[in-house]
Every structure is written in structure tokens, then in C-alpha cells.
Design a protein around this motif. Sequence first.
Motif, short mmCIF file in Angstrom:
data_model
loop_
_atom_site.label_atom_id
_atom_site.label_comp_id
_atom_site.label_asym_id
_atom_site.label_seq_id
_atom_site.Cartn_x
_atom_site.Cartn_y
_atom_site.Cartn_z
N GLU A 126 0.86 -1.18 0.00
CA GLU A 126 0.00 0.00 0.00
C GLU A 126 0.90 1.23 0.00
OE1 GLU A 126 -3.76 2.05 2.35
OE2 GLU A 126 -2.80 0.28 3.21
N TYR A 127 0.66 2.11 -0.96
CA TYR A 127 1.52 3.28 -1.15
C TYR A 127 0.68 4.55 -1.21
CZ TYR A 127 -0.23 3.13 -5.89
OH TYR A 127 -1.07 3.14 -6.97
N CYS A 128 1.29 5.66 -0.87
CA CYS A 128 0.60 6.95 -0.86
C CYS A 128 0.58 7.57 -2.26
CB CYS A 128 1.29 7.90 0.13
SG CYS A 128 0.51 9.53 0.21
N THR A 129 -0.63 7.79 -2.77
CA THR A 129 -0.76 8.42 -4.09
C THR A 129 -0.44 9.91 -4.00
OG1 THR A 129 -3.13 8.79 -3.74
CG2 THR A 129 -2.47 6.76 -4.89
N GLN A 130 -0.75 10.54 -2.86
CA GLN A 130 -0.47 11.96 -2.69
C GLN A 130 1.04 12.23 -2.73
OE1 GLN A 130 -2.42 11.96 1.11
NE2 GLN A 130 -4.04 13.35 0.38
N CYS A 131 1.81 11.27 -2.22
CA CYS A 131 3.27 11.40 -2.16
C CYS A 131 3.95 10.93 -3.46
CB CYS A 131 3.82 10.58 -0.99
SG CYS A 131 3.10 11.03 0.61
N ARG A 132 3.15 10.36 -4.35
CA ARG A 132 3.64 9.85 -5.64
C ARG A 132 4.65 8.72 -5.45
NH1 ARG A 132 1.59 12.87 -9.66
NH2 ARG A 132 0.93 14.97 -9.19
N TRP A 133 4.30 7.76 -4.62
CA TRP A 133 5.20 6.64 -4.33
C TRP A 133 4.89 5.40 -5.15
CZ3 TRP A 133 4.94 7.54 1.64
CH2 TRP A 133 5.79 8.60 1.97
N GLY A 154 0.65 9.35 3.49
CA GLY A 154 2.05 8.96 3.70
C GLY A 154 2.25 7.48 3.95
N VAL A 155 1.26 6.67 3.58
CA VAL A 155 1.36 5.24 3.84
C VAL A 155 2.32 4.56 2.85
CG1 VAL A 155 -0.62 4.58 2.38
CG2 VAL A 155 0.00 3.16 4.33
N PHE A 156 3.12 3.64 3.37
CA PHE A 156 3.89 2.69 2.56
C PHE A 156 4.04 1.45 3.43
CE2 PHE A 156 7.21 0.58 0.29
CZ PHE A 156 7.05 0.98 -1.04
N TRP A 185 5.88 -4.65 7.23
CA TRP A 185 6.68 -3.42 7.20
C TRP A 185 5.74 -2.23 7.13
CZ3 TRP A 185 12.00 -3.51 7.43
CH2 TRP A 185 12.60 -2.26 7.47
N SER A 186 6.00 -1.22 7.94
CA SER A 186 5.23 0.02 7.90
C SER A 186 6.20 1.20 7.91
CB SER A 186 4.30 0.11 9.12
OG SER A 186 3.65 1.37 9.13
N ARG A 187 6.10 2.05 6.89
CA ARG A 187 6.98 3.21 6.80
C ARG A 187 6.81 4.13 8.00
NH1 ARG A 187 7.21 8.36 6.14
NH2 ARG A 187 4.96 8.51 6.11
N LYS A 188 5.61 4.26 8.51
CA LYS A 188 5.39 5.16 9.65
C LYS A 188 6.13 4.70 10.90
CE LYS A 188 1.17 7.26 8.06
NZ LYS A 188 -0.24 7.54 8.26
N GLU A 189 6.35 3.39 11.02
CA GLU A 189 7.06 2.86 12.18
C GLU A 189 8.56 2.74 11.95
OE1 GLU A 189 5.26 -0.85 13.28
OE2 GLU A 189 3.26 0.05 13.39
N ARG A 190 8.96 2.39 10.71
CA ARG A 190 10.37 2.03 10.47
C ARG A 190 11.03 2.74 9.30
NH1 ARG A 190 10.48 -4.39 10.40
NH2 ARG A 190 12.69 -3.99 10.66
N GLY A 191 10.33 3.68 8.66
CA GLY A 191 10.88 4.31 7.47
C GLY A 191 10.68 3.39 6.27
N PHE A 192 11.24 3.78 5.15
CA PHE A 192 11.12 2.93 3.96
C PHE A 192 11.93 1.66 4.17
CE2 PHE A 192 9.91 6.93 1.89
CZ PHE A 192 8.74 6.50 1.27
N PRO A 193 11.46 0.55 3.61
CA PRO A 193 12.16 -0.71 3.84
C PRO A 193 13.50 -0.79 3.12
CG PRO A 193 10.32 -1.04 2.33
CD PRO A 193 10.24 0.38 2.82
N ASP A 194 14.48 -1.34 3.82
CA ASP A 194 15.71 -1.76 3.19
C ASP A 194 15.34 -3.04 2.43
OD1 ASP A 194 18.75 -2.02 2.97
OD2 ASP A 194 18.14 -3.93 3.89
N LEU A 195 15.63 -3.09 1.13
CA LEU A 195 15.15 -4.20 0.33
C LEU A 195 15.68 -5.55 0.80
CD1 LEU A 195 13.29 -4.87 -1.96
CD2 LEU A 195 15.22 -4.66 -3.51
N ALA A 196 16.94 -5.62 1.20
CA ALA A 196 17.49 -6.89 1.68
C ALA A 196 16.75 -7.37 2.92
CB ALA A 196 18.99 -6.75 1.96
#
Length: 98
Positions: A10-17, A47-49, A59-70
Motif C-alpha cells: 500500500e503506497y501513498c498516491t499523494q506522495c507519488r510513491w 504517507g502510507v507505505f 513493514w510500515s513506513r510510519k514505524e520504520r521508514g522505507f524498507p531496506d530491500l534486503a
Amino acid sequence: MTRQPRLEIEYCTQCRWLLRAAWTAQELLTTFQLRLGEVALVPGTGGVFDVRLDGETIWSRKERGFPDLAELKRLVRDRVAPELSLGHSDRAALPPGD
């Protein structure tokens, strides 16, 4: 019909993610090929990701930032294919000297 396991980003459309979400989906589909039943991109706002696997937020961006892919690949692997080696992504998780 929903195929299992189902991974949602789930990604934020307002943030263009959308591009970030699509790239993350591509990387996970490439790594897990036939081990994932489906990957869905879910538009959201505020701001959801978030990444969910079979309804569980892993994974939740609000809790941990954007995910490290590894790290995200390890989280998915541990749930859908624990026997799968992730090569260099697994080695990145080891403490120095191991």
C-alpha cells in the motif's frame, strides 16, 4: 480468486510513491517468482507505505521508514520459503566476522 500467499504494497498516491511500490514489487517477484501467489499495489493516502503478507503487516513506513530491500526480502523469505538462500542479502544480515 485470490492466490496465496498474497503480498500487498500500500503506497501513498499523494506522495507519488507508485514507482517505489512498483520497483519493490518487481524485486520481490523476481526473488520469489513462483513462491508468491500474487503481489498487489494498493493506492492509499496519508504517507502510507505498508507491506502486508496474507493480511499481516510486515513493514510500515510510519514505524520504520522505507524498507531496506534486503531486510524486506528476508522477512518475506522467512514466511514463504525459509529454505531459500538469498545470497548476498543473507550475508548482509550476519554480524561481522561470521
